[in-house]
Design an enzyme around this catalytic site. Structure first.
Site: not given
Ligand code: NAD
Ligand code: DAU
Length: 353
Positions: A133-135, A159, A163
């Site tokens: 993810t970009d997060e 989260y 990741k």
């Protein structure tokens, strides 16, 4: 030839499998634990299709995964399986650590052990593609440049931290053991089979049910939206042509504030399925307490995948969001089964507790 997909009963994984089998004869072994987010109804159209083999298992069950790999001899593993909802990670991070960190580690161990036993040619051809993810890059101010692959990892939620940890493990298995890995970091997806806990499907469902459309804080947080089928085509492209050990950002160049996204949904619903009283669905918009530690802005610079692999999204936000609203209107039974929990009753019957 065969590939393994993990988390293939979830939102993106099921779209990936449906598209894969529509485009190729190569079989898919789908390993999914069927958490609350896993729904085999997403794959109902594949009933009787011998190119899809479903196995209910945790990615952390090294023995089962190892056996499956040795039996089916896949040329690639695409890892979608994860706990994916930021709000749930704030309320209960433990499952996120268990699946996203420990589960990914155990999956890597099973894959490494399988890969080590392959012939030299098969070893070279094998790929482990990790969907991230970009997060992991943290948050941007309104004037910051969009995330590049070289940005520092600065995850802010349990989260995104879980990741980020999984991405680091994948990287380490390449550098230390030579495992042929690829990692993709994608922005916010939307489209068919999106679980109605996430902003877009939640607001479509709530609008049609006459419920409030909850906007966190001031609704000016920005996300970069990508139609799920474009994410799937990017993953296929990276699997085909990505450079080993590299990471690829995937995004749609579609930055939108949350409030604008929800207003757009309301406008499309007003046109396609107007309220009986002819008042706009926008009247249901309700500002609620903000998400703790809410990241203000995400934006993906997708130049690398465009330049090096020639990938571009097919949908704009305008075309993709209209298709998505229409899909939800056409698939109210699916929505009803998900929101009533009926699909989980079925999982209980089929697989036991
Ligand atoms: P999802 O929550 O809809 O689906 C996750 C799937 O993984 C479910 O089918 C679930 O049953 C399965 N799963 C969970 N834990 C498991 C375990 N321990 N073993 C086996 N299966 C397990 O998630 P999604 O939105 O489809 O996201 C898929 C992947 O893409 C995730 O890795 C996520 O981090 C990443 N991603 C998502 C988005 C997005 O906008 N949704 C964007 C970028 C990246
Ligand atoms: O950026 C990629 C990520 O996008 C993925 O890695 C995650 O798995 C995926 O869930 C998604 O995370 P977000 O937190 O951005 O998605 P969500 O749909 O939960 O929220 C989108 C934005 O809308 C976010 O700024 C929070 C806000 N929001 C969300 C909900 C559920 C609201 O304002 N109201 C809501 O009720």
């Amino acid at each position: 030839m065969t590939i393994v997909v993990t988390g293939g009963a979830g939102f993106i994984g099921s779209n990936f499998i449906l598209d894969w089998l529509a485009l190729s004869d190569e079989a898919v072994i789908n390993i999914d634990k069927l958490t609350y987010a896993g729904n085999l109804e997403n794959l109902q159209s594949l009933t009787g299709h011998n190119g899809h083999v479903f196995v209910r298992s945790d990615i952390g069950d090294t023995e089962t995964v190892g056996e499956l790999l040795r039996t089916h001899k896949p040329r690639a593993v695409v890892n979608f399986a994860a706990e994916s909802h930021v709000d749930r990670s704030i309320h209960g991070p433990a499952d996120f650590i268990e699946t996203n960190v420990v589960g990914t580690f155990r999956l890597l161990e099973a894959v490494k052990s399988y890969w080590t036993e392959l012939s030299d040619a098969d070893k070279q051809a094998f790929r482990f593609l990790h969907v991230s993810t970009d997060e992991v890059y943290g948050t941007l101010s309104p004037t910051d440049d969009a995330f590049r692959e070289t940005n520092r990892y600065e995850p802010n939620s349990p989260y995104s931290a879980s990741k980020a940890a999984s991405d680091h493990l994948v990287r380490a298995y390449h550098h230390t053991y030579g495992l042929p890995v690829l990692t993709t970091n994608c922005s916010n997806n939307y489209g068919p089979y999106h679980f109605p806990e996430k902003l877009i499907p939640l607001c479509i469902h709530n609008a049609l049910s006459g419920k409030p459309l909850p906007i966190y804080g001031d609704g000016q947080q920005i996300r970069d939206w990508l139609y799920v089928k474009d994410h799937c085509s990017a993953i296929r492209r990276v699997l085909d042509a990505g450079q080993l050990g590299e990471t690829y950002n995937i995004g749609g160049w579609n930055e939108k504030a949350n409030l604008e996204v929800v207003e757009t949904l309301c406008t499309i619903l007003d046109e396609l399925s107007p309220r009986k009283d002819r008042v706009s669905y926008a009247q249901q918009i309700t500002f609620v307490k903000d998400r703790p530690g809410h990241d203000r802005r995400y934006a993906i610079d997708a130049t690398k995948i465009e330049r090096e692999l020639g990938w571009k999204p097919a949908e704009t936000f305008e075309t993709g969001i209209r298709k998505t609203v229409q899909w939800y209107l056409d698939n109210q039974t699916w929505v009803g089964n998900v929101t009533s929990g009926a699909y989980q009753n079925w999982v209980g019957q089929q697989y036991g507790a």
